[in-house]
Design a protein around this motif. Structure first.
Motif, PDB file in Angstrom:
ATOM      1  N   GLY A 196      14.571   0.561  -1.087  1.00  0.00           N
ATOM      2  CA  GLY A 196      14.450  -0.889  -1.236  1.00  0.00           C
ATOM      3  C   GLY A 196      13.093  -1.313  -1.743  1.00  0.00           C
ATOM      4  O   GLY A 196      12.113  -0.568  -1.671  1.00  0.00           O
ATOM      5  N   PHE A 197      13.018  -2.522  -2.267  1.00  0.00           N
ATOM      6  CA  PHE A 197      11.773  -3.082  -2.779  1.00  0.00           C
ATOM      7  C   PHE A 197      10.997  -3.739  -1.639  1.00  0.00           C
ATOM      8  O   PHE A 197      11.580  -4.216  -0.665  1.00  0.00           O
ATOM      9  CB  PHE A 197      12.067  -4.112  -3.873  1.00  0.00           C
ATOM     10  N   ILE A 239      12.081   9.158 -14.475  1.00  0.00           N
ATOM     11  CA  ILE A 239      12.168   7.964 -13.649  1.00  0.00           C
ATOM     12  C   ILE A 239      12.292   8.428 -12.204  1.00  0.00           C
ATOM     13  O   ILE A 239      13.087   9.323 -11.893  1.00  0.00           O
ATOM     14  CB  ILE A 239      13.373   7.100 -14.043  1.00  0.00           C
ATOM     15  N   GLY A 240      11.479   7.856 -11.334  1.00  0.00           N
ATOM     16  CA  GLY A 240      11.511   8.230  -9.935  1.00  0.00           C
ATOM     17  C   GLY A 240      11.997   7.081  -9.058  1.00  0.00           C
ATOM     18  O   GLY A 240      11.816   5.912  -9.403  1.00  0.00           O
ATOM     19  N   TYR A 241      12.605   7.424  -7.939  1.00  0.00           N
ATOM     20  CA  TYR A 241      13.013   6.420  -6.955  1.00  0.00           C
ATOM     21  C   TYR A 241      12.880   7.030  -5.565  1.00  0.00           C
ATOM     22  O   TYR A 241      12.927   8.261  -5.386  1.00  0.00           O
ATOM     23  CB  TYR A 241      14.451   5.950  -7.191  1.00  0.00           C
ATOM     24  N   VAL A 242      12.707   6.177  -4.575  1.00  0.00           N
ATOM     25  CA  VAL A 242      12.633   6.622  -3.186  1.00  0.00           C
ATOM     26  C   VAL A 242      13.944   6.266  -2.495  1.00  0.00           C
ATOM     27  O   VAL A 242      14.358   5.100  -2.507  1.00  0.00           O
ATOM     28  CB  VAL A 242      11.443   5.971  -2.453  1.00  0.00           C
ATOM     29  N   GLY A 263       0.782  -1.227   0.000  1.00  0.00           N
ATOM     30  CA  GLY A 263       0.000   0.000   0.000  1.00  0.00           C
ATOM     31  C   GLY A 263       0.811   1.272   0.000  1.00  0.00           C
ATOM     32  O   GLY A 263       0.245   2.364  -0.004  1.00  0.00           O
ATOM     33  N   ALA A 264       2.131   1.174   0.033  1.00  0.00           N
ATOM     34  CA  ALA A 264       2.956   2.377   0.097  1.00  0.00           C
ATOM     35  C   ALA A 264       3.255   2.909  -1.296  1.00  0.00           C
ATOM     36  O   ALA A 264       2.880   2.318  -2.303  1.00  0.00           O
ATOM     37  CB  ALA A 264       4.251   2.081   0.845  1.00  0.00           C
ATOM     38  N   SER A 265       3.947   4.023  -1.336  1.00  0.00           N
ATOM     39  CA  SER A 265       4.273   4.632  -2.623  1.00  0.00           C
ATOM     40  C   SER A 265       5.300   3.789  -3.363  1.00  0.00           C
ATOM     41  O   SER A 265       5.893   2.860  -2.826  1.00  0.00           O
ATOM     42  CB  SER A 265       4.820   6.048  -2.408  1.00  0.00           C
ATOM     43  N   SER A 266       5.505   4.137  -4.614  1.00  0.00           N
ATOM     44  CA  SER A 266       6.433   3.386  -5.453  1.00  0.00           C
ATOM     45  C   SER A 266       7.854   3.514  -4.937  1.00  0.00           C
ATOM     46  O   SER A 266       8.281   4.574  -4.470  1.00  0.00           O
ATOM     47  CB  SER A 266       6.369   3.895  -6.890  1.00  0.00           C
ATOM     48  N   GLY A 267       8.604   2.425  -5.046  1.00  0.00           N
ATOM     49  CA  GLY A 267      10.032   2.482  -4.769  1.00  0.00           C
ATOM     50  C   GLY A 267      10.796   2.945  -5.986  1.00  0.00           C
ATOM     51  O   GLY A 267      11.756   3.701  -5.893  1.00  0.00           O
ATOM     52  N   VAL A 268      10.348   2.482  -7.174  1.00  0.00           N
ATOM     53  CA  VAL A 268      10.899   2.895  -8.463  1.00  0.00           C
ATOM     54  C   VAL A 268       9.749   3.013  -9.442  1.00  0.00           C
ATOM     55  O   VAL A 268       8.838   2.165  -9.448  1.00  0.00           O
ATOM     56  CB  VAL A 268      11.936   1.884  -8.999  1.00  0.00           C
TER      57      VAL A 268
END
Length: 205
Positions: free
Chosen positions: A140-141, A88-91, A71-76
């Motif tokens: 992380g994933f 391209i986004g990443y956390v 349920g959390a936001s995208s990691g990538v």
């Protein structure tokens, strides 16, 4: 092309390499895959690549989302904005979403994207060109499904076609990404002569 989706997607025989899936930009038009951390088990060395052909003008046409927790936001993620900016986004490890921008993905044209991470550096490519880098940590994933063509199956829906979506538990090199782009662009097993020198042996496909 393994996974499940909200309703039957249109299989387009005229994909970039063989057939592709068409996404209509509506809720339910997506492909859901395994948990992100099952597909990509190593947070420090990974790569994601795909061919995509965008349509429409929606503000966030999401090519894919790899989530970090349920349920959390995208990691990538990778997406095309309403102005056709590709990003391209990443956390990172502090939970901050950052974007790698600086390239344009025109509508009704096939584009090849790639994002790699080696534990220190995020490297973003569009059409074989390294357009942005970032030295950063990675959150992380997590144990939430990866999704192609959407954020979660109901928002940030992709409009267009996606083909040859691939994930790797390794950091692809510039040469490997160039081979993927040029080989697929020219028919899957052909490499442009301007990328080779006399005496070199290359294999693409």
């Amino acid at each position: 092309h393994h996974g499940w989706h909200g309703w039957p997607l249109e299989k387009n025989p005229s994909g970039k390499v063989g057939g592709a899936y068409d996404f209509n930009g509506s809720s339910g038009s997506y492909i859901r895959l395994n948990d992100s951390n099952v597909m990509l088990t190593n947070n420090n060395t990974w790569s994601i690549t795909a061919w995509f052909k965008p349509q429409g003008t929606a503000s966030a046409r999401r090519v894919f989302s790899f989530h970090r927790t349920t349920g959390a936001s995208s990691g990538v993620l990778a997406e095309v904005t309403s102005s056709n900016t590709f990003r391209i986004g990443y956390v990172n490890s502090t939970g901050t979403l950052k974007y790698l921008t600086g390239s344009t993905a025109s509508n009704n044209v096939w584009h090849h994207m790639a994002i790699t991470y080696d534990g220190t550096n995020f490297i973003a490519y569009l059409n074989g060109v390294n357009y942005s880098n970032s030295t950063d940590t990675f959150f992380g994933f997590g144990s939430y499904d990866a999704v192609i063509g959407s954020f979660d199956g109901s928002t940030s829906m992709f409009n267009g076609s996606i083909d040859e979506f691939m994930v790797y538990n390794k950091t692809l090199s510039q040469d490997e990404i160039t081979m993927m782009h040029e080989g697929s662009r020219l028919g899957g097993n052909i490499l442009s002569s301007d990328l080779t020198s006399k005496g070199e042996n290359w294999s693409v496909g």
